[in-house]
Design a protein around this motif. Structure first.
Motif, PDB file in Angstrom:
ATOM      1  N   LYS A  70       0.873  -1.195   0.000  1.00  0.00           N
ATOM      2  CA  LYS A  70       0.000   0.000   0.000  1.00  0.00           C
ATOM      3  C   LYS A  70       0.899   1.230   0.000  1.00  0.00           C
ATOM      4  O   LYS A  70       0.970   1.972   0.962  1.00  0.00           O
ATOM      5  CB  LYS A  70      -0.892  -0.040   1.255  1.00  0.00           C
ATOM      6  N   ASN A  71       1.652   1.390  -1.084  1.00  0.00           N
ATOM      7  CA  ASN A  71       2.639   2.466  -1.068  1.00  0.00           C
ATOM      8  C   ASN A  71       2.639   3.259  -2.372  1.00  0.00           C
ATOM      9  O   ASN A  71       1.949   2.919  -3.327  1.00  0.00           O
ATOM     10  CB  ASN A  71       4.033   1.893  -0.776  1.00  0.00           C
ATOM     11  N   ILE A  72       3.452   4.295  -2.386  1.00  0.00           N
ATOM     12  CA  ILE A  72       3.425   5.237  -3.499  1.00  0.00           C
ATOM     13  C   ILE A  72       3.886   4.587  -4.809  1.00  0.00           C
ATOM     14  O   ILE A  72       3.391   4.931  -5.883  1.00  0.00           O
ATOM     15  CB  ILE A  72       4.242   6.516  -3.168  1.00  0.00           C
ATOM     16  N   ASP A  73       4.820   3.616  -4.724  1.00  0.00           N
ATOM     17  CA  ASP A  73       5.293   2.962  -5.948  1.00  0.00           C
ATOM     18  C   ASP A  73       4.149   2.268  -6.675  1.00  0.00           C
ATOM     19  O   ASP A  73       4.034   2.341  -7.900  1.00  0.00           O
ATOM     20  CB  ASP A  73       6.397   1.946  -5.629  1.00  0.00           C
ATOM     21  N   PHE A  74       3.307   1.580  -5.887  1.00  0.00           N
ATOM     22  CA  PHE A  74       2.173   0.909  -6.515  1.00  0.00           C
ATOM     23  C   PHE A  74       1.175   1.928  -7.076  1.00  0.00           C
ATOM     24  O   PHE A  74       0.580   1.714  -8.130  1.00  0.00           O
ATOM     25  CB  PHE A  74       1.504  -0.068  -5.537  1.00  0.00           C
ATOM     26  N   CYS A  75       1.008   3.046  -6.362  1.00  0.00           N
ATOM     27  CA  CYS A  75       0.098   4.085  -6.882  1.00  0.00           C
ATOM     28  C   CYS A  75       0.570   4.587  -8.236  1.00  0.00           C
ATOM     29  O   CYS A  75      -0.225   4.730  -9.170  1.00  0.00           O
ATOM     30  CB  CYS A  75       0.025   5.273  -5.924  1.00  0.00           C
ATOM     31  N   ILE A  76       1.865   4.825  -8.348  1.00  0.00           N
ATOM     32  CA  ILE A  76       2.402   5.319  -9.627  1.00  0.00           C
ATOM     33  C   ILE A  76       2.111   4.298 -10.728  1.00  0.00           C
ATOM     34  O   ILE A  76       1.669   4.654 -11.823  1.00  0.00           O
ATOM     35  CB  ILE A  76       3.926   5.606  -9.502  1.00  0.00           C
ATOM     36  N   GLY A  77       2.315   3.018 -10.388  1.00  0.00           N
ATOM     37  CA  GLY A  77       2.009   1.958 -11.347  1.00  0.00           C
ATOM     38  C   GLY A  77       0.554   2.013 -11.802  1.00  0.00           C
ATOM     39  O   GLY A  77       0.254   1.871 -12.994  1.00  0.00           O
ATOM     40  N   ILE A  78      -0.354   2.230 -10.850  1.00  0.00           N
ATOM     41  CA  ILE A  78      -1.784   2.229 -11.203  1.00  0.00           C
ATOM     42  C   ILE A  78      -2.143   3.479 -12.018  1.00  0.00           C
ATOM     43  O   ILE A  78      -2.874   3.408 -13.007  1.00  0.00           O
ATOM     44  CB  ILE A  78      -2.663   2.151  -9.935  1.00  0.00           C
ATOM     45  N   TRP A  79      -1.598   4.635 -11.604  1.00  0.00           N
ATOM     46  CA  TRP A  79      -1.869   5.861 -12.385  1.00  0.00           C
ATOM     47  C   TRP A  79      -1.412   5.669 -13.839  1.00  0.00           C
ATOM     48  O   TRP A  79      -2.107   6.040 -14.779  1.00  0.00           O
ATOM     49  CB  TRP A  79      -1.131   7.072 -11.773  1.00  0.00           C
ATOM     50  N   LYS A  80      -0.211   5.052 -13.985  1.00  0.00           N
ATOM     51  CA  LYS A  80       0.305   4.843 -15.349  1.00  0.00           C
ATOM     52  C   LYS A  80      -0.562   3.865 -16.120  1.00  0.00           C
ATOM     53  O   LYS A  80      -0.784   4.044 -17.322  1.00  0.00           O
ATOM     54  CB  LYS A  80       1.761   4.341 -15.294  1.00  0.00           C
ATOM     55  N   THR A  81      -1.024   2.822 -15.432  1.00  0.00           N
ATOM     56  CA  THR A  81      -1.906   1.858 -16.115  1.00  0.00           C
ATOM     57  C   THR A  81      -3.170   2.566 -16.591  1.00  0.00           C
ATOM     58  O   THR A  81      -3.640   2.350 -17.720  1.00  0.00           O
ATOM     59  CB  THR A  81      -2.283   0.704 -15.155  1.00  0.00           C
ATOM     60  N   LEU A  82      -3.726   3.434 -15.747  1.00  0.00           N
ATOM     61  CA  LEU A  82      -4.929   4.174 -16.152  1.00  0.00           C
ATOM     62  C   LEU A  82      -4.642   5.012 -17.390  1.00  0.00           C
ATOM     63  O   LEU A  82      -5.443   5.069 -18.333  1.00  0.00           O
ATOM     64  CB  LEU A  82      -5.423   5.064 -15.002  1.00  0.00           C
ATOM     65  N   LEU A  83      -3.461   5.645 -17.407  1.00  0.00           N
ATOM     66  CA  LEU A  83      -3.073   6.441 -18.585  1.00  0.00           C
ATOM     67  C   LEU A  83      -2.956   5.566 -19.828  1.00  0.00           C
ATOM     68  O   LEU A  83      -3.447   5.925 -20.896  1.00  0.00           O
ATOM     69  CB  LEU A  83      -1.730   7.136 -18.334  1.00  0.00           C
ATOM     70  N   ASP A  84      -2.312   4.391 -19.643  1.00  0.00           N
ATOM     71  CA  ASP A  84      -2.172   3.464 -20.775  1.00  0.00           C
ATOM     72  C   ASP A  84      -3.535   3.064 -21.338  1.00  0.00           C
ATOM     73  O   ASP A  84      -3.686   2.877 -22.534  1.00  0.00           O
ATOM     74  CB  ASP A  84      -1.431   2.186 -20.349  1.00  0.00           C
ATOM     75  N   PHE A  85      -4.504   2.916 -20.449  1.00  0.00           N
ATOM     76  CA  PHE A  85      -5.853   2.564 -20.890  1.00  0.00           C
ATOM     77  C   PHE A  85      -6.632   3.780 -21.411  1.00  0.00           C
ATOM     78  O   PHE A  85      -7.809   3.687 -21.713  1.00  0.00           O
ATOM     79  CB  PHE A  85      -6.652   1.943 -19.738  1.00  0.00           C
ATOM     80  N   GLU A  86      -5.943   4.923 -21.430  1.00  0.00           N
ATOM     81  CA  GLU A  86      -6.574   6.185 -21.855  1.00  0.00           C
ATOM     82  C   GLU A  86      -7.819   6.510 -21.040  1.00  0.00           C
ATOM     83  O   GLU A  86      -8.837   6.964 -21.567  1.00  0.00           O
ATOM     84  CB  GLU A  86      -6.909   6.137 -23.356  1.00  0.00           C
ATOM     85  N   ALA A  87      -7.706   6.268 -19.738  1.00  0.00           N
ATOM     86  CA  ALA A  87      -8.838   6.562 -18.852  1.00  0.00           C
ATOM     87  C   ALA A  87      -9.034   8.074 -18.755  1.00  0.00           C
ATOM     88  O   ALA A  87      -8.092   8.810 -18.476  1.00  0.00           O
ATOM     89  CB  ALA A  87      -8.554   5.992 -17.474  1.00  0.00           C
ATOM     90  N   ASP A  88     -10.256   8.547 -19.018  1.00  0.00           N
ATOM     91  CA  ASP A  88     -10.521   9.976 -18.870  1.00  0.00           C
ATOM     92  C   ASP A  88     -11.226  10.215 -17.530  1.00  0.00           C
ATOM     93  O   ASP A  88     -11.366   9.306 -16.718  1.00  0.00           O
ATOM     94  CB  ASP A  88     -11.333  10.502 -20.054  1.00  0.00           C
ATOM     95  N   ARG A  89     -11.679  11.456 -17.329  1.00  0.00           N
ATOM     96  CA  ARG A  89     -12.251  11.762 -16.011  1.00  0.00           C
ATOM     97  C   ARG A  89     -13.646  11.194 -15.818  1.00  0.00           C
ATOM     98  O   ARG A  89     -14.203  11.272 -14.735  1.00  0.00           O
ATOM     99  CB  ARG A  89     -12.251  13.271 -15.789  1.00  0.00           C
ATOM    100  N   LYS A  90     -14.179  10.597 -16.878  1.00  0.00           N
ATOM    101  CA  LYS A  90     -15.526  10.028 -16.759  1.00  0.00           C
ATOM    102  C   LYS A  90     -15.509   8.518 -16.539  1.00  0.00           C
ATOM    103  O   LYS A  90     -16.507   7.846 -16.741  1.00  0.00           O
ATOM    104  CB  LYS A  90     -16.341  10.365 -18.025  1.00  0.00           C
ATOM    105  N   CYS A  91     -14.348   8.009 -16.150  1.00  0.00           N
ATOM    106  CA  CYS A  91     -14.341   6.570 -15.919  1.00  0.00           C
ATOM    107  C   CYS A  91     -14.609   6.258 -14.441  1.00  0.00           C
ATOM    108  O   CYS A  91     -14.595   7.149 -13.592  1.00  0.00           O
ATOM    109  CB  CYS A  91     -13.032   5.942 -16.405  1.00  0.00           C
TER     110      CYS A  91
END
Ligand code: ADP
Ligand code: ZN
Length: 349
Positions: A70-91
């Motif tokens: 439950k740490n910042i490294d995993f958060c960065i991974g998830i934020w990047k995954t969301l970007l890779d999926f082209e997640a917008d603010r309506k997801c």
């Protein structure tokens, strides 16, 4: 009994996720993500998919299980995954898991592009009766739990006891400690009812009662300025013991096991400083000691434990503050206690 309204959102009970199906069908969201850990993706995702029926158009984001992730490294991974999926603010992000997933998933969702909607489906007893209510999200920094985070509310919470079927007994007992706490701080009858029950066969009525209690307290005081602090009963000492155990023990205590120890020590402090009767002290300690595995608090750990208590982020002006019982079912906040008394209470356990 299938819904509790909590500040701006609903906590749904045993609905087989029907309202979630409606939300997804509404077409309000551009994309749906399910955030799970390696265990919940194996053990809880099948039921989730079964309940949702045809509406399975989601992408899975999976992380490793356990508080250490439950740490910042995993958060960065998830934020990047969301970007890779082209997640917008309506997801929409659906957090399917225990407290680690709902805390970190809520934090990631509330900060990704300044915030996307998220829904929590807590799958541990602890997360159902505790983390699911009150809008706290966050991650750990080094050994300091929930050091960074925010108060942010999910769109909805779904509590389904079906998810608990695969939960190990030890995890059930961990969540059960928070339920005992709810009885001790505000509801003597509920405490008596729990004492007669079996934690391995916890009823959905009991889960509902715990959520109701926690929700009432956090609604009155969302930002923990006053009354919400009663929920910290057992946690001042409990957190210190938990941190110590995490560093020193091969098989560290669960959160609930540590809180159970904290509740015994703080019952002792309550009888010393806050008029809890001797009979009630004995009642609480006997019940907890016979329900939870015995743990030894070594005398040479006292200094470390006190240091952990002093660094608790809830302290004010460097003073260690306790929430203490005045009877079973009533709790007072902001009680100060001397270091010697704390040591006595650790020896009492
Ligand atoms: P918490 O105890 O705070 O809710 P976790 O998210 O760490 O914290 O959950 C505890 C452990 O239980 C984790 O290893 C998690 O993967 C696992 N787990 C969560 N839900 C279930 C479930 N329904 N069945 C089996 N294991 C689960
Ligand atoms: Zn707790």
């Amino acid at each position: 009994m299938n819904k509790i309204d909590s500040a701006g959102h609903s906590i749904h009970f045993e609905t087989q996720l029907a309202p979630l199906t409606d939300i997804i069908k509404s077409g309000k969201y551009s994309k749906i993500f399910v955030f799970a850990d390696g265990n919940t993706s194996q053990l809880c995702l099948p039921l989730f998919q079964e309940l949702l029926g045809d509406f399975q158009a989601f992408d899975l984001i999976e992380t490793d299980p356990g508080e250490e992730n439950k740490n910042i490294d995993f958060c960065i991974g998830i934020w990047k995954t969301l970007l890779d999926f082209e997640a917008d603010r309506k997801c929409l992000m659906i957090n399917l898991g225990g407290g680690v997933i709902t805390d970190m998933g809520g934090f990631v969702a509330s900060t990704y592009k300044r915030g996307i909607d998220f829904i929590n489906i807590p799958t541990t007893l602890l997360a159902q009766v505790d983390a699911s209510v009150g809008g706290k999200t966050g991650i750990d920094i080094d050994n300091v739990k929930n050091m960074v985070g925010a108060f942010t509310l999910p769109q909805a919470v779904f509590i389904e006891s079906g998810f608990l079927k695969t939960l190990p007994k030890r995890e059930l007992l961990s969540g059960f400690a928070e339920m005992i706490k709810h009885g001790l701080i505000v509801d003597q009858d509920y405490y008596k009812m729990l004492k007669k029950s079996d934690y391995k066969k916890i009823s959905s009525d009991a889960i509902y009662r715990s959520v109701e209690i926690k929700n009432k307290v956090v609604t009155e005081d969302p930002h923990e300025k006053g009354i919400r602090k009663i929920l910290n009963y057992g946690h001042t000492i409990g957190h210190a013991v938990e941190t110590y155990s995490l560093i020193h023990d091969k098989n560290p205590l669960t959160h609930g096991e540590a809180i159970a120890i904290g509740m015994v020590c703080e019952a002792y402090l309550s009888s010393n400083n806050n008029n809890l009767s001797h009979d009630e002290l004995i009642d609480i300690s006997n019940y907890i000691l016979t329900t939870y595995p015995k743990y030894t608090i070594k005398e040479d750990s006292f200094t470390d434990l006190l240091a952990f208590m002093k660094s608790d982020k809830k302290n004010e002006n460097g003073q260690i503050m306790f929430s203490l019982l005045s009877s079973i079912g009533t709790c007072s906040i902001n009680c100060s206690v001397t270091e010697n008394e704390i040591k006595e209470s650790l020896s009492y356990y």
